[in-house]
Enzyme design. Sequence first.
Site, PDB file in Angstrom:
ATOM      1  N   HIS A 187       8.300   4.198  -1.316  1.00 55.26           N
ATOM      2  CA  HIS A 187       8.585   4.308   0.122  1.00 55.26           C
ATOM      3  C   HIS A 187       7.789   5.457   0.746  1.00 55.26           C
ATOM      4  O   HIS A 187       7.252   5.333   1.853  1.00 55.26           O
ATOM      5  CB  HIS A 187      10.075   4.587   0.366  1.00 55.26           C
ATOM      6  CG  HIS A 187      11.011   3.543  -0.168  1.00 55.26           C
ATOM      7  ND1 HIS A 187      11.822   3.756  -1.247  1.00 55.26           N
ATOM      8  CD2 HIS A 187      11.269   2.275   0.254  1.00 55.26           C
ATOM      9  CE1 HIS A 187      12.558   2.677  -1.480  1.00 55.26           C
ATOM     10  NE2 HIS A 187      12.242   1.757  -0.581  1.00 55.26           N
TER      11      HIS A 187
ATOM     12  N   GLN B 198      19.973  -9.496   4.592  1.00 59.83           N
ATOM     13  CA  GLN B 198      18.962  -9.644   3.559  1.00 59.83           C
ATOM     14  C   GLN B 198      19.548  -9.982   2.193  1.00 59.83           C
ATOM     15  O   GLN B 198      18.828 -10.195   1.239  1.00 59.83           O
ATOM     16  CB  GLN B 198      18.167  -8.342   3.431  1.00 59.83           C
ATOM     17  CG  GLN B 198      17.023  -8.271   4.397  1.00 59.83           C
ATOM     18  CD  GLN B 198      16.437  -6.881   4.477  1.00 59.83           C
ATOM     19  OE1 GLN B 198      16.743  -6.132   5.385  1.00 59.83           O
ATOM     20  NE2 GLN B 198      15.599  -6.529   3.529  1.00 59.83           N
TER      21      GLN B 198
ATOM     22  N   LYS C 229       4.489  -4.550  -3.183  1.00 62.91           N
ATOM     23  CA  LYS C 229       5.488  -4.807  -4.245  1.00 62.91           C
ATOM     24  C   LYS C 229       6.260  -6.086  -3.899  1.00 62.91           C
ATOM     25  O   LYS C 229       6.558  -6.909  -4.755  1.00 62.91           O
ATOM     26  CB  LYS C 229       6.424  -3.597  -4.312  1.00 62.91           C
ATOM     27  CG  LYS C 229       7.787  -3.825  -4.911  1.00 62.91           C
ATOM     28  CD  LYS C 229       7.731  -3.762  -6.394  1.00 62.91           C
ATOM     29  CE  LYS C 229       9.084  -3.641  -7.059  1.00 62.91           C
ATOM     30  NZ  LYS C 229      10.038  -4.661  -6.667  1.00 62.91           N
TER      31      LYS C 229
HETATM   32  P1  AMP Z   1      13.125  -1.660   0.540  1.00 63.26           P
HETATM   33  O1  AMP Z   1      13.786  -0.358   0.829  1.00 63.26           O
HETATM   34  O2  AMP Z   1      13.302  -2.136  -0.863  1.00 63.26           O
HETATM   35  O3  AMP Z   1      13.418  -2.716   1.579  1.00 63.26           O
HETATM   36  O4  AMP Z   1      11.555  -1.379   0.670  1.00 63.26           O
HETATM   37  C1  AMP Z   1      11.014  -0.852   1.852  1.00 63.26           C
HETATM   38  C2  AMP Z   1       9.516  -0.944   1.775  1.00 63.26           C
HETATM   39  O5  AMP Z   1       9.034  -0.196   0.657  1.00 63.26           O
HETATM   40  C3  AMP Z   1       9.018  -2.390   1.575  1.00 63.26           C
HETATM   41  O6  AMP Z   1       7.876  -2.601   2.385  1.00 63.26           O
HETATM   42  C4  AMP Z   1       8.684  -2.420   0.107  1.00 63.26           C
HETATM   43  O7  AMP Z   1       7.707  -3.379  -0.229  1.00 63.26           O
HETATM   44  C5  AMP Z   1       8.159  -1.007  -0.106  1.00 63.26           C
HETATM   45  N1  AMP Z   1       8.209  -0.650  -1.534  1.00 63.26           N
HETATM   46  C6  AMP Z   1       9.276  -0.762  -2.360  1.00 63.26           C
HETATM   47  N2  AMP Z   1       8.919  -0.415  -3.622  1.00 63.26           N
HETATM   48  C7  AMP Z   1       7.604  -0.099  -3.579  1.00 63.26           C
HETATM   49  C8  AMP Z   1       6.649   0.337  -4.563  1.00 63.26           C
HETATM   50  N3  AMP Z   1       6.981   0.486  -5.845  1.00 63.26           N
HETATM   51  N4  AMP Z   1       5.379   0.562  -4.156  1.00 63.26           N
HETATM   52  C9  AMP Z   1       5.021   0.405  -2.846  1.00 63.26           C
HETATM   53  N5  AMP Z   1       5.878   0.001  -1.880  1.00 63.26           N
HETATM   54  C10 AMP Z   1       7.143  -0.248  -2.236  1.00 63.26           C
END
Ligand code: AMP
Length: 284
Positions: free
Chosen positions: A35, A59, A154
Amino acid sequence: MVLVFKSKSELVAQRDSEKEAFGFVPTMGNLHAGHISLLEEALKHHNTVYFSIFVNPKQFGPTEDFTKYPRTFEQDLALIEKCANNHPQKKVVVFSPTDPKEVFPEPDSQNISVLGLKDMLEGEFRPTHFDGVATVVYRLFELVKPQTAYFGLKDYQQYLVIKQMVKDLALPINIIGMPIIREATGLALSSRNQYLSPDEKIKGLLLSQSLLKLKEIIQGKRSNLKKAEECISVITEDPKWNYLEIRDGETLSHDLSRARTLSILGVYQLGSTRLLDNIQLEIQ
Ligand code: AMP
């Protein structure tokens, strides 16, 4: 400087006072280096970045981990502040709505559905997920009104869903996809990794290792695809695979005959935790 807003009215007042273009990073919190890499990139290109932390039921499917999903606001804020401190001239506006009804006013009749993409791969296992993602992100885009938004590759299918939504609705927003941040072992960082036992964490390495192995077999050549498919048949004899597939990197179509890039996407399930990962490659 970090500003924190928990209500829509405060957010909108701040947004309306912005004088120049700003970036946006939507998340569900429980932040890790993945993040923060999105925030870093957004800060590289903007003086102001909006960052949302919003765990929302849309979601999650009915049997998924919505109530269990880790909510760690103070810890998240500390990470954001640490990152913002490296950019003293810049401003991060954190939006973490206390009342989800402010984001989704009732009656809530809006649903954004990106047909096609929403039903394949992850969509087969999580039938309502991408409608939820598209609807939530659309609503956040409406509230924040960013010029550029940053997403991690990811969640590659999610990234394509958002890009398609922006195109379909002609939203004036640039969508930027950022590389996957991994542990030194290769495991892609994810908030859900903390559900894994130490033993499962080791078993989970099979996912990134399989993606790399398939990339090595293909070596960017269409003529090697058959060999890669044979390898997939052997790997997926292990029932813990939800899927492991090679798709067109731009459309996620099965038809690879005109693909310029490939996406190898997999989900390996350990207990109730579904580990998700992918790798992108060019093909000739
Ligand atoms: P989330 O909090 O899981 O909804 O993720 C928020 C954002 O962070 C989304 O755009 C994800 O794709 C990105 N994200 C989550 N894990 C990773 C990672 N390991 N590397 C890069 N971006 C990530």
